[in-house]
Design a protein around this motif. Structure first.
Motif, PDB file in Angstrom:
ATOM      1  N   ASP A 113       0.724  -1.106   0.050  1.00 14.80           N
ATOM      2  CA  ASP A 113       0.072  -0.131   0.035  1.00 14.80           C
ATOM      3  C   ASP A 113       0.835   1.103   0.164  1.00 14.80           C
ATOM      4  O   ASP A 113       0.706   2.383  -0.631  1.00 14.80           O
ATOM      5  CB  ASP A 113      -1.044  -0.079   1.312  1.00 14.80           C
ATOM      6  N   THR A 114       2.106   1.105   0.610  1.00  9.05           N
ATOM      7  CA  THR A 114       2.803   2.305   0.602  1.00  9.05           C
ATOM      8  C   THR A 114       3.370   2.588  -0.761  1.00  9.05           C
ATOM      9  O   THR A 114       3.623   3.727  -1.173  1.00  9.05           O
ATOM     10  CB  THR A 114       4.053   2.071   1.691  1.00  9.05           C
ATOM     11  N   THR A 115       3.838   1.489  -1.361  1.00  9.95           N
ATOM     12  CA  THR A 115       4.279   1.818  -2.789  1.00  9.95           C
ATOM     13  C   THR A 115       3.498   2.245  -3.483  1.00  9.95           C
ATOM     14  O   THR A 115       3.699   3.259  -4.471  1.00  9.95           O
ATOM     15  CB  THR A 115       4.822   0.312  -3.273  1.00  9.95           C
ATOM     16  N   LYS A 116       2.243   2.050  -3.441  1.00 11.81           N
ATOM     17  CA  LYS A 116       1.063   2.634  -4.741  1.00 11.81           C
ATOM     18  C   LYS A 116       0.909   4.086  -4.167  1.00 11.81           C
ATOM     19  O   LYS A 116       0.707   5.010  -5.030  1.00 11.81           O
ATOM     20  CB  LYS A 116       0.098   1.746  -4.239  1.00 11.81           C
ATOM     21  N   ALA A 117       1.078   4.264  -2.922  1.00 12.67           N
ATOM     22  CA  ALA A 117       0.766   5.599  -2.390  1.00 12.67           C
ATOM     23  C   ALA A 117       1.822   6.575  -2.979  1.00 12.67           C
ATOM     24  O   ALA A 117       1.437   7.725  -3.109  1.00 12.67           O
ATOM     25  CB  ALA A 117       0.410   5.725  -0.891  1.00 12.67           C
ATOM     26  N   ILE A 118       3.145   5.991  -2.913  1.00 13.46           N
ATOM     27  CA  ILE A 118       4.268   6.724  -3.251  1.00 13.46           C
ATOM     28  C   ILE A 118       4.083   7.221  -4.834  1.00 13.46           C
ATOM     29  O   ILE A 118       4.329   8.316  -5.361  1.00 13.46           O
ATOM     30  CB  ILE A 118       5.528   6.224  -3.113  1.00 13.46           C
ATOM     31  N   GLU A 119       3.615   6.093  -5.470  1.00 18.81           N
ATOM     32  CA  GLU A 119       3.584   6.497  -7.097  1.00 18.81           C
ATOM     33  C   GLU A 119       2.356   7.313  -7.299  1.00 18.81           C
ATOM     34  O   GLU A 119       2.369   8.107  -8.317  1.00 18.81           O
ATOM     35  CB  GLU A 119       3.175   5.232  -7.807  1.00 18.81           C
ATOM     36  N   ASN A 120       1.395   7.564  -6.423  1.00 20.90           N
ATOM     37  CA  ASN A 120       0.050   8.433  -6.554  1.00 20.90           C
ATOM     38  C   ASN A 120       0.592   9.632  -5.961  1.00 20.90           C
ATOM     39  O   ASN A 120      -0.237  10.651  -5.968  1.00 20.90           O
ATOM     40  CB  ASN A 120      -1.074   7.937  -5.986  1.00 20.90           C
ATOM     41  N   ARG A 121       1.607  10.003  -5.286  1.00 25.81           N
ATOM     42  CA  ARG A 121       2.051  11.288  -4.685  1.00 25.81           C
ATOM     43  C   ARG A 121       1.179  11.647  -3.500  1.00 25.81           C
ATOM     44  O   ARG A 121       0.940  12.560  -3.335  1.00 25.81           O
ATOM     45  CB  ARG A 121       1.965  12.305  -5.992  1.00 25.81           C
ATOM     46  N   LEU A 122       0.913  10.559  -2.743  1.00 24.01           N
ATOM     47  CA  LEU A 122       0.051  10.757  -1.534  1.00 24.01           C
ATOM     48  C   LEU A 122       0.741  10.817  -0.345  1.00 24.01           C
ATOM     49  O   LEU A 122       0.101  11.159   0.759  1.00 24.01           O
ATOM     50  CB  LEU A 122      -1.104   9.766  -1.518  1.00 24.01           C
ATOM     51  N   ILE A 123       2.232  10.502  -0.201  1.00 27.28           N
ATOM     52  CA  ILE A 123       2.617  10.103   0.959  1.00 27.28           C
ATOM     53  C   ILE A 123       3.514  11.597   1.310  1.00 27.28           C
ATOM     54  O   ILE A 123       4.322  12.178   0.417  1.00 27.28           O
ATOM     55  CB  ILE A 123       3.941   9.090   0.646  1.00 27.28           C
ATOM     56  N   GLN A 124       3.608  11.882   2.686  1.00 27.03           N
ATOM     57  CA  GLN A 124       4.369  12.968   3.201  1.00 27.03           C
ATOM     58  C   GLN A 124       5.699  12.692   3.949  1.00 27.03           C
ATOM     59  O   GLN A 124       6.536  13.527   3.869  1.00 27.03           O
ATOM     60  CB  GLN A 124       3.349  13.902   3.917  1.00 27.03           C
ATOM     61  N   SER A 125       5.806  11.405   4.660  1.00 27.05           N
ATOM     62  CA  SER A 125       6.652  10.951   5.393  1.00 27.05           C
ATOM     63  C   SER A 125       6.654   9.546   5.446  1.00 27.05           C
ATOM     64  O   SER A 125       5.330   9.001   5.565  1.00 27.05           O
ATOM     65  CB  SER A 125       7.027  11.652   6.611  1.00 27.05           C
ATOM     66  N   ILE A 126       7.833   8.812   5.894  1.00 24.14           N
ATOM     67  CA  ILE A 126       7.617   7.415   5.954  1.00 24.14           C
ATOM     68  C   ILE A 126       8.531   7.011   6.954  1.00 24.14           C
ATOM     69  O   ILE A 126       9.834   7.356   7.134  1.00 24.14           O
ATOM     70  CB  ILE A 126       8.061   6.576   4.666  1.00 24.14           C
ATOM     71  N   LEU A 127       8.144   5.937   7.751  1.00 25.77           N
ATOM     72  CA  LEU A 127       9.001   5.274   8.784  1.00 25.77           C
ATOM     73  C   LEU A 127       9.071   3.628   8.425  1.00 25.77           C
ATOM     74  O   LEU A 127       7.992   3.075   8.068  1.00 25.77           O
ATOM     75  CB  LEU A 127       8.366   5.310  10.226  1.00 25.77           C
ATOM     76  N   ILE A 128      10.412   3.218   8.619  1.00 22.39           N
ATOM     77  CA  ILE A 128      10.708   1.762   8.413  1.00 22.39           C
ATOM     78  C   ILE A 128      11.285   1.269   9.455  1.00 22.39           C
ATOM     79  O   ILE A 128      12.188   1.752  10.020  1.00 22.39           O
ATOM     80  CB  ILE A 128      11.592   1.808   6.864  1.00 22.39           C
ATOM     81  N   THR A 129      10.973   0.058   9.915  1.00 15.10           N
ATOM     82  CA  THR A 129      11.603  -0.805  10.850  1.00 15.10           C
ATOM     83  C   THR A 129      13.070  -1.202  10.372  1.00 15.10           C
ATOM     84  O   THR A 129      13.376  -1.349   9.390  1.00 15.10           O
ATOM     85  CB  THR A 129      10.949  -1.858  11.262  1.00 15.10           C
ATOM     86  N   GLY A 130      13.833  -1.160  11.400  1.00 14.45           N
ATOM     87  CA  GLY A 130      15.405  -1.480  11.099  1.00 14.45           C
ATOM     88  C   GLY A 130      15.880  -2.875  11.097  1.00 14.45           C
ATOM     89  O   GLY A 130      16.710  -3.055  10.584  1.00 14.45           O
ATOM     90  N   ASN A 131      15.090  -3.664  11.809  1.00 11.17           N
ATOM     91  CA  ASN A 131      15.299  -5.156  11.779  1.00 11.17           C
ATOM     92  C   ASN A 131      14.505  -6.006  10.777  1.00 11.17           C
ATOM     93  O   ASN A 131      14.073  -7.148  11.147  1.00 11.17           O
ATOM     94  CB  ASN A 131      14.907  -5.761  13.162  1.00 11.17           C
TER      95      ASN A 131
END
Length: 327
Positions: A113-131
């Motif tokens: 869902d995050t990948t699709k939202a990035i392609e549609n220019r809907l994302i403002q910021s992202i957090l990803i787990t380190g492990n």
């Protein structure tokens, strides 16, 4: 009838026995072609992680209530036919926090869902787990964030933080352009300044213009355009490519027409002495300058993981222990 004692092996004999010899896994060393660009993995420090943790606990709503378990000491006293009704009555009696259906607006969980939202220019910021294992699952998200100039951070133990704050454990959480999470966006933006993109990244000199969906190549070392450039001033350091999404308007007419080259091509004239002699080229052939806009691949040496089978056995044992506890 006298019983004979079993022979006791010495230490030297024990080392040479078949039981002491362990088969070691072979280390296969391979030469592979790798990308010449370095990866961007902005893992934040412990201090910044605590700050992000406190903000997420404050801002994120409760999306899923914690699972309520009936104590086995009480459940085993009840007949099996009545245990289901008793379990439902026990869960309803426990005080649970009401879930707001509109609370998830502005939040995106999961990699797809995050990948699709990035392609549609809907994302403002992202957090990803380190492990996350392997990192290949989320590396494309970080590369797209660098291309779109979206603040991204890698937070250690993000899954446990999300489980505590909103009740859902996910390896990725993204925030849209909603004003509800403006405080989270400002915190991520301020912290991301401490972890700049390396110059050797593939998208360090690239940016996508969201207005006309075109790619801009930045020849300068500046990541973000200045205030004058944002308002549309011309700059010689910026070269904008044509729109790469072309739709054919007519079946008989081509939409993409390549530009004609205005520079003449100087071909080296060959001189043939006779049919029996090899072809002789001119003394001064034409030198054509070629612009090298790519980087050659690197050769890296890798070897297999010796502890792979051991880790598999450990995970299987952990799953078996969990199943026994649930029973």
């Amino acid at each position: 009838m006298s019983m004979k004692k079993a022979p006791i092996l010495t230490k030297k004999q024990q080392k040479s026995s078949l039981g002491s010899k362990k088969i070691k896994s072979k280390e296969n060393i391979r030469n592979v072609l790798a990308s010449p660009y370095c990866k961007y993995w902005p893992v934040i420090s412990a201090e910044d992680s605590e700050y992000i943790h406190s903000i997420l606990l404050e801002q994120l709503p409760k999306l899923v209530n914690n699972r309520i378990k009936v104590p086995w000491l009480e459940l085993k006293k009840i007949p099996k036919s009545d245990r289901k009704a008793y379990r439902n009555k026990y869960i309803d009696g426990q005080s649970s926090q009401p879930i707001d259906k509109e609370a998830r607006e502005g939040l995106i969980l999961g990699v797809n869902d995050t990948t699709k939202a990035i392609e549609n220019r809907l994302i403002q910021s992202i957090l990803i787990t380190g492990n996350v294992q392997p990192r290949l699952l989320v590396e494309h998200l970080i590369d797209n964030c660098v291309l779109m100039r979206i603040p991204v951070l890698v937070v250690p133990q993000l899954k446990s933080i999300l489980k505590e704050s909103c009740g859902i454990s996910s390896i990725v959480i993204a925030f849209t352009n909603s004003l509800k999470y403006s405080k989270v966006y400002e915190a991520i933006k301020n912290i991301s300044v401490k972890y700049p993109v390396p110059r050797n990244h593939i998208h360090f000199h690239r940016i996508v213009d969201t207005a006309n969906n075109s790619l801009i190549v930045i020849d300068d070392t500046i990541l973000e355009p200045s205030v004058d450039e944002k308002h549309g001033s011309e700059d010689n350091n910026l070269t904008e490519s044509h729109n790469f999404y072309l739709l054919r308007k007519n079946e008989k007419k081509r939409e993409f027409i390549p530009e004609k080259s205005t520079q003449p091509i100087n071909k080296a004239q060959s001189q043939i002495a006779s049919t029996d002699v090899f072809m002789e080229f001119s003394q001064n052939p034409a030198k054509i300058s070629v612009y090298k806009n790519y980087r050659s691949l690197k050769v890296k040496r890798t070897k297999g993981d010796c502890n792979r089978n051991k880790r598999k056995m450990d995970t299987m044992q952990k799953r078996q222990k969990k199943r026994k506890k649930n029973k």
